[in-house]
Design a protein around this motif. Structure first.
Motif, PDB file in Angstrom:
ATOM      1  N   ARG A   1     -19.083 -11.176  57.636  1.00 52.04           N
ATOM      2  CA  ARG A   1     -19.852 -12.198  56.936  1.00 52.04           C
ATOM      3  C   ARG A   1     -21.311 -12.025  57.282  1.00 52.04           C
ATOM      4  NH1 ARG A   1     -19.525 -18.866  57.344  1.00 52.04           N
ATOM      5  NH2 ARG A   1     -19.932 -19.279  55.127  1.00 52.04           N
ATOM      6  N   SER A   2     -22.184 -12.499  56.405  1.00 47.01           N
ATOM      7  CA  SER A   2     -23.612 -12.438  56.691  1.00 47.01           C
ATOM      8  C   SER A   2     -23.887 -12.937  58.105  1.00 47.01           C
ATOM      9  CB  SER A   2     -24.388 -13.288  55.689  1.00 47.01           C
ATOM     10  OG  SER A   2     -25.726 -13.482  56.122  1.00 47.01           O
ATOM     11  N   ALA A   3     -24.779 -12.268  58.799  1.00 45.95           N
ATOM     12  CA  ALA A   3     -25.142 -12.683  60.157  1.00 45.95           C
ATOM     13  C   ALA A   3     -25.775 -14.069  60.176  1.00 45.95           C
ATOM     14  CB  ALA A   3     -26.098 -11.663  60.764  1.00 45.95           C
ATOM     15  N   LYS A   4     -26.211 -14.557  59.019  1.00 45.05           N
ATOM     16  CA  LYS A   4     -26.766 -15.910  58.934  1.00 45.05           C
ATOM     17  C   LYS A   4     -25.677 -16.977  58.866  1.00 45.05           C
ATOM     18  CE  LYS A   4     -31.154 -14.543  56.820  1.00 45.05           C
ATOM     19  NZ  LYS A   4     -32.094 -14.749  55.682  1.00 45.05           N
ATOM     20  N   GLY A   5     -24.414 -16.554  58.777  1.00 43.45           N
ATOM     21  CA  GLY A   5     -23.308 -17.505  58.763  1.00 43.45           C
ATOM     22  C   GLY A   5     -23.192 -18.306  57.489  1.00 43.45           C
ATOM     23  N   VAL A   6     -23.610 -17.720  56.375  1.00 45.49           N
ATOM     24  CA  VAL A   6     -23.545 -18.400  55.079  1.00 45.49           C
ATOM     25  C   VAL A   6     -22.884 -17.485  54.057  1.00 45.49           C
ATOM     26  CG1 VAL A   6     -25.587 -19.818  55.521  1.00 45.49           C
ATOM     27  CG2 VAL A   6     -25.851 -17.577  54.434  1.00 45.49           C
ATOM     28  N   GLY A   7     -22.462 -18.081  52.947  1.00 47.76           N
ATOM     29  CA  GLY A   7     -21.909 -17.313  51.849  1.00 47.76           C
ATOM     30  C   GLY A   7     -20.481 -16.861  52.079  1.00 47.76           C
TER      31      GLY A   7
ATOM     32  N   THR B   1     -18.263 -21.767  52.129  1.00 46.77           N
ATOM     33  CA  THR B   1     -18.618 -20.482  51.516  1.00 46.77           C
ATOM     34  C   THR B   1     -19.206 -20.608  50.122  1.00 46.77           C
ATOM     35  OG1 THR B   1     -16.400 -20.242  50.594  1.00 46.77           O
ATOM     36  CG2 THR B   1     -16.795 -19.283  52.778  1.00 46.77           C
ATOM     37  N   GLY B   2     -19.039 -21.761  49.472  1.00 43.23           N
ATOM     38  CA  GLY B   2     -19.304 -21.845  48.055  1.00 43.23           C
ATOM     39  C   GLY B   2     -18.036 -21.507  47.289  1.00 43.23           C
ATOM     40  N   PRO B   3     -18.108 -21.378  45.959  1.00 43.95           N
ATOM     41  CA  PRO B   3     -16.882 -21.176  45.170  1.00 43.95           C
ATOM     42  C   PRO B   3     -16.151 -19.879  45.473  1.00 43.95           C
ATOM     43  CG  PRO B   3     -18.839 -20.879  43.802  1.00 43.95           C
ATOM     44  CD  PRO B   3     -19.303 -21.466  45.105  1.00 43.95           C
ATOM     45  N   ILE B   4     -16.878 -18.832  45.857  1.00 42.90           N
ATOM     46  CA  ILE B   4     -16.231 -17.576  46.244  1.00 42.90           C
ATOM     47  C   ILE B   4     -16.013 -17.590  47.746  1.00 42.90           C
ATOM     48  CG2 ILE B   4     -16.410 -15.065  46.326  1.00 42.90           C
ATOM     49  CD1 ILE B   4     -18.070 -15.124  43.816  1.00 42.90           C
TER      50      ILE B   4
ATOM     51  N   PHE C   1     -30.805 -20.648  42.485  1.00 37.25           N
ATOM     52  CA  PHE C   1     -30.691 -19.588  43.480  1.00 37.25           C
ATOM     53  C   PHE C   1     -31.900 -18.660  43.399  1.00 37.25           C
ATOM     54  CE2 PHE C   1     -29.065 -15.279  44.556  1.00 37.25           C
ATOM     55  CZ  PHE C   1     -28.532 -15.523  45.812  1.00 37.25           C
ATOM     56  N   VAL C   2     -32.424 -18.232  44.546  1.00 36.52           N
ATOM     57  CA  VAL C   2     -33.522 -17.276  44.602  1.00 36.52           C
ATOM     58  C   VAL C   2     -32.962 -15.968  45.137  1.00 36.52           C
ATOM     59  CG1 VAL C   2     -35.786 -16.733  45.559  1.00 36.52           C
ATOM     60  CG2 VAL C   2     -35.213 -19.103  44.970  1.00 36.52           C
ATOM     61  N   TYR C   3     -32.831 -14.983  44.264  1.00 32.14           N
ATOM     62  CA  TYR C   3     -32.209 -13.696  44.588  1.00 32.14           C
ATOM     63  C   TYR C   3     -33.164 -12.821  45.381  1.00 32.14           C
ATOM     64  CZ  TYR C   3     -30.184  -9.057  43.648  1.00 32.14           C
ATOM     65  OH  TYR C   3     -29.663  -7.792  43.761  1.00 32.14           O
ATOM     66  N   PRO C   4     -32.682 -12.078  46.393  1.00 32.14           N
ATOM     67  CA  PRO C   4     -31.337 -12.139  46.961  1.00 32.14           C
ATOM     68  C   PRO C   4     -31.287 -13.099  48.149  1.00 32.14           C
ATOM     69  CG  PRO C   4     -32.502 -10.227  47.828  1.00 32.14           C
ATOM     70  CD  PRO C   4     -33.464 -10.949  46.920  1.00 32.14           C
ATOM     71  N   ASP C   5     -30.147 -13.723  48.362  1.00 28.63           N
ATOM     72  CA  ASP C   5     -29.959 -14.663  49.458  1.00 28.63           C
ATOM     73  C   ASP C   5     -28.486 -14.597  49.841  1.00 28.63           C
ATOM     74  OD1 ASP C   5     -29.447 -17.013  51.006  1.00 28.63           O
ATOM     75  OD2 ASP C   5     -31.211 -17.978  50.137  1.00 28.63           O
ATOM     76  N   PRO C   6     -28.158 -14.438  51.122  1.00 28.47           N
ATOM     77  CA  PRO C   6     -26.753 -14.305  51.506  1.00 28.47           C
ATOM     78  C   PRO C   6     -25.910 -15.545  51.273  1.00 28.47           C
ATOM     79  CG  PRO C   6     -28.141 -14.505  53.460  1.00 28.47           C
ATOM     80  CD  PRO C   6     -29.063 -14.315  52.291  1.00 28.47           C
ATOM     81  N   VAL C   7     -26.544 -16.660  50.891  1.00 26.49           N
ATOM     82  CA  VAL C   7     -25.765 -17.856  50.608  1.00 26.49           C
ATOM     83  C   VAL C   7     -24.800 -17.628  49.449  1.00 26.49           C
ATOM     84  CG1 VAL C   7     -27.375 -18.925  48.966  1.00 26.49           C
ATOM     85  CG2 VAL C   7     -25.936 -20.370  50.414  1.00 26.49           C
ATOM     86  N   ALA C   8     -25.056 -16.604  48.636  1.00 25.36           N
ATOM     87  CA  ALA C   8     -24.153 -16.263  47.531  1.00 25.36           C
ATOM     88  C   ALA C   8     -24.198 -14.765  47.276  1.00 25.36           C
ATOM     89  CB  ALA C   8     -24.525 -17.013  46.256  1.00 25.36           C
ATOM     90  N   VAL C   9     -23.063 -14.210  46.887  1.00 25.65           N
ATOM     91  CA  VAL C   9     -22.984 -12.836  46.395  1.00 25.65           C
ATOM     92  C   VAL C   9     -22.851 -12.949  44.882  1.00 25.65           C
ATOM     93  CG1 VAL C   9     -21.610 -10.722  46.336  1.00 25.65           C
ATOM     94  CG2 VAL C   9     -21.995 -11.902  48.512  1.00 25.65           C
ATOM     95  N   CYS C  10     -23.865 -12.489  44.164  1.00 30.47           N
ATOM     96  CA  CYS C  10     -23.923 -12.684  42.713  1.00 30.47           C
ATOM     97  C   CYS C  10     -22.917 -11.790  41.992  1.00 30.47           C
ATOM     98  CB  CYS C  10     -25.332 -12.411  42.214  1.00 30.47           C
ATOM     99  SG  CYS C  10     -26.563 -13.492  42.972  1.00 30.47           S
ATOM    100  N   LEU C  11     -22.783 -12.001  40.704  1.00 27.79           N
ATOM    101  CA  LEU C  11     -21.831 -11.256  39.890  1.00 27.79           C
ATOM    102  C   LEU C  11     -22.541 -10.694  38.673  1.00 27.79           C
ATOM    103  CD1 LEU C  11     -18.857 -10.448  39.370  1.00 27.79           C
ATOM    104  CD2 LEU C  11     -18.534 -12.660  38.259  1.00 27.79           C
ATOM    105  N   ASP C  12     -22.470  -9.374  38.511  1.00 24.28           N
ATOM    106  CA  ASP C  12     -23.023  -8.700  37.338  1.00 24.28           C
ATOM    107  C   ASP C  12     -21.887  -8.160  36.490  1.00 24.28           C
ATOM    108  OD1 ASP C  12     -25.508  -9.223  38.324  1.00 24.28           O
ATOM    109  OD2 ASP C  12     -26.114  -7.141  38.599  1.00 24.28           O
TER     110      ASP C  12
END
Length: 264
Positions: free
Chosen positions: A187-193, A148-151, A64-75
């Protein structure tokens, strides 16, 4: 490579996006043991683990290349304060079939999660808590979440979904998919994540949220100007004892804390 370094290496094309609203980039979860809890969630999501500093564990998909709406990361951020109430922010995990849902629940139990009763009654999804008691759901298979991915969704309890839609729909450049008296869905306007969902609940907010949203303006935007714009929409600046930090801590109109990170 740390997220701060990767932000510096973003292309000039990304840096040309000026004046746009902020966007959701990560979920911040307090933890007694960030490394151990990070290990649980990394295994649960199938994500990689890194750390930007002591007491912080960062999770994101491999490659993953941060940030990218394909995923919302977890800290995961260490905090000595105990969890005392149901979290107002949680994640819903996606599944592809009834068999897959059962397999995910069994695997998560093996990792240290346990079933939980938050008053959900007889529902098709499984409510669980992680090893530190943070609630999450393993959803029954739904077409909406097939990509959406796992989340599947980041879910926020609220009193008024329509009011949340008004604020967050203007705060971020995410698209508003649905708004009713019961829920608001973005949802992201890119339709991902994953989706961001505000669900009406009768629970009253008590104390600060141990799980909160982190949003980030785009490269070239001005942090102070973006904070002022969010305040004009109804956000308030709050002090949680964060001392001298580069980000701004705000609360939405229902008092849910969120961090406005530096542009990038």
């Amino acid at each position: 490579m740390s997220r701060s370094v990767r932000l510096i290496l973003l292309s000039r094309t990304a840096a040309s996006i000026v004046g746009m609203a902020t966007r959701l980039v990560q979920i911040n979860m307090k933890a007694r043991d960030d490394s151990a809890l990070g290990g649980f969630w990394a295994a649960a999501l199938g994500w990689g683990v890194s750390s930007e500093g002591p007491g912080v564990t960062n999770l994101e998909p491999e490659g993953f290349v941060y940030p990218d709406p394909v995923a919302v990361c977890l800290d995961l951020v260490v905090s000595p304060e105990p969890k005392t109430a149901k979290n107002r922010v949680h994640v819903d995990l996606a599944t592809t079939s009834a068999v897959h849902q059962a397999e995910v629940v069994a695997r998560l139990r093996d990792l240290g999660a346990t079933p939980a009763d938050v008053g959900q009654g007889d529902v098709r999804w499984a409510v669980m808590v992680d090893p530190e008691g943070n609630e999450f759901c393993v959803l029954d298979p739904r077409p909406l979440y097939r990509d959406t991915g796992p989340i599947a969704a980041v879910v926020v309890d609220c009193a008024d979904p329509r009011a949340m839609a008004r604020f967050w729909g203007k705060a971020m450049d995410w698209a508003l998919h649905e708004v009713t008296d019961h829920q608001a869905v973005l949802r992201s306007a890119k339709g991902v994540g994953p989706y961001l969902e505000f669900i009406r609940t009768p629970d009253v907010k008590t104390g600060w949220n141990r799980v909160h949203l982190d949003v980030r303006p785009y490269p070239g935007d001005d942090l102070a100007a973006e904070a002022a714009r969010l305040r004009a929409l109804g956000a308030t600046v709050i002090d949680l004892g964060q001392d001298d930090v580069p980000w701004t801590v705000l609360a939405d109109p229902e008092g849910n804390e969120f961090c406005l990170l530096t542009p990038g």
